[in-house]
Design a protein around this motif. Structure first.
Motif, PDB file in Angstrom:
ATOM      1  N   ASN A  53       0.685  -1.620   0.097  1.00  0.00           N
ATOM      2  CA  ASN A  53       0.175  -0.284  -0.221  1.00  0.00           C
ATOM      3  C   ASN A  53       0.405   1.412   0.503  1.00  0.00           C
ATOM      4  N   ASN A  54       1.847   1.121   0.939  1.00  0.00           N
ATOM      5  CA  ASN A  54       2.611   2.166   0.632  1.00  0.00           C
ATOM      6  C   ASN A  54       3.638   2.878  -0.228  1.00  0.00           C
ATOM      7  N   LYS A  57       1.151   4.081  -3.098  1.00  0.00           N
ATOM      8  CA  LYS A  57       0.251   5.362  -2.603  1.00  0.00           C
ATOM      9  C   LYS A  57       1.354   6.523  -2.427  1.00  0.00           C
ATOM     10  N   THR A 114      -1.245   2.227 -10.200  1.00  0.00           N
ATOM     11  CA  THR A 114      -1.657   4.071  -9.527  1.00  0.00           C
ATOM     12  C   THR A 114      -3.359   4.309  -9.842  1.00  0.00           C
ATOM     13  N   LEU A 209      -0.230  12.593  -0.771  1.00  0.00           N
ATOM     14  CA  LEU A 209      -0.187  11.278  -0.643  1.00  0.00           C
ATOM     15  C   LEU A 209       1.605  10.871  -0.171  1.00  0.00           C
TER      16      LEU A 209
END
Length: 211
Positions: A53-54, A57, A114, A209
């Protein structure tokens, strides 16, 4: 969702003759394989979900920032490209086709990671490669290319369990009428106003973000 949304845009743009199907084909030749490879890599990564997830992001944040800057300087890039465009831009060349495939690869990986890039970023890169094509044709061509790209990426993520059907339905209820109206208004709304508004929105989202 993007595949269904942009399919409505294809209908209107194709009716207006705003799609170059040859360019769409070269883009798809690069983007679809890149999408499949990116999906395979994501599915093969053996790490915790928080790490993934990082990564996604931060990838999304940088993509948003890059897209916002590209939108702001789109007109200058177009003027520069047209000034230095020779006869090669009037006729198809092998180099031009290979570069188009390369753009497709970039878009395929970016969109899969993305969910953005197939629209603004794709159109800006095509502006530089095909500076003599009218803006509506570049936009329509990128919308046509986004359908197979986002369809493959969407199905891939759905097979990995990354799909919320309820949220998808709600988004489609707004996006389908929206892209139809946007396609009908193409060329009628001042480009400067839209470009600045979208660039600011994307930059703020990307900055949040990342930082």
């Amino acid at each position: 969702m993007l595949a269904f949304t942009k399919a409505g845009g294809i209908f209107v743009h194709n009716k207006k003759g705003n799609i170059n199907w040859k360019i769409t084909g070269w883009l798809t030749l690069g983007s679809v394989p890149a999408t499949l490879i990116t999906l395979w890599v994501l599915n093969s990564i053996k790490t915790d979900i928080e790490t993934i997830n990082n990564v996604i992001k931060h990838s999304l944040g940088w993509a948003l920032l890059f897209t916002s800057v590209a939108i702001i300087f789109k007109k200058k890039l177009l003027v520069f490209s047209q000034r230095h465009a020779g006869d090669k831009f009037h006729n198809e060349s092998t180099t031009q086709n290979m570069l188009t495939i390369g753009i497709g690869v970039l878009l395929g990986a970016t969109v899969t990671l993305t969910s953005i890039g197939a629209g603004a970023l794709g159109t800006v890169t095509l502006f530089f490669l095909y500076p003599l094509l009218p803006t509506p044709r570049l936009v329509g061509t990128e919308i046509a290319h986004a359908v197979p790209l986002t369809l493959v990426a969407g199905l891939g993520h759905a097979s990995m369990g990354n799909l919320d059907l309820g949220l998808l339905g709600q988004l489609l209820m707004g996006s389908l009428p929206g892209i139809y109206m946007g396609s009908m208004l193409s060329g009628k709304v001042p480009d400067q106003f839209l470009r600045n508004a979208i660039a600011v929105m994307l930059f703020m989202a990307g900055y949040k973000l990342i930082f």
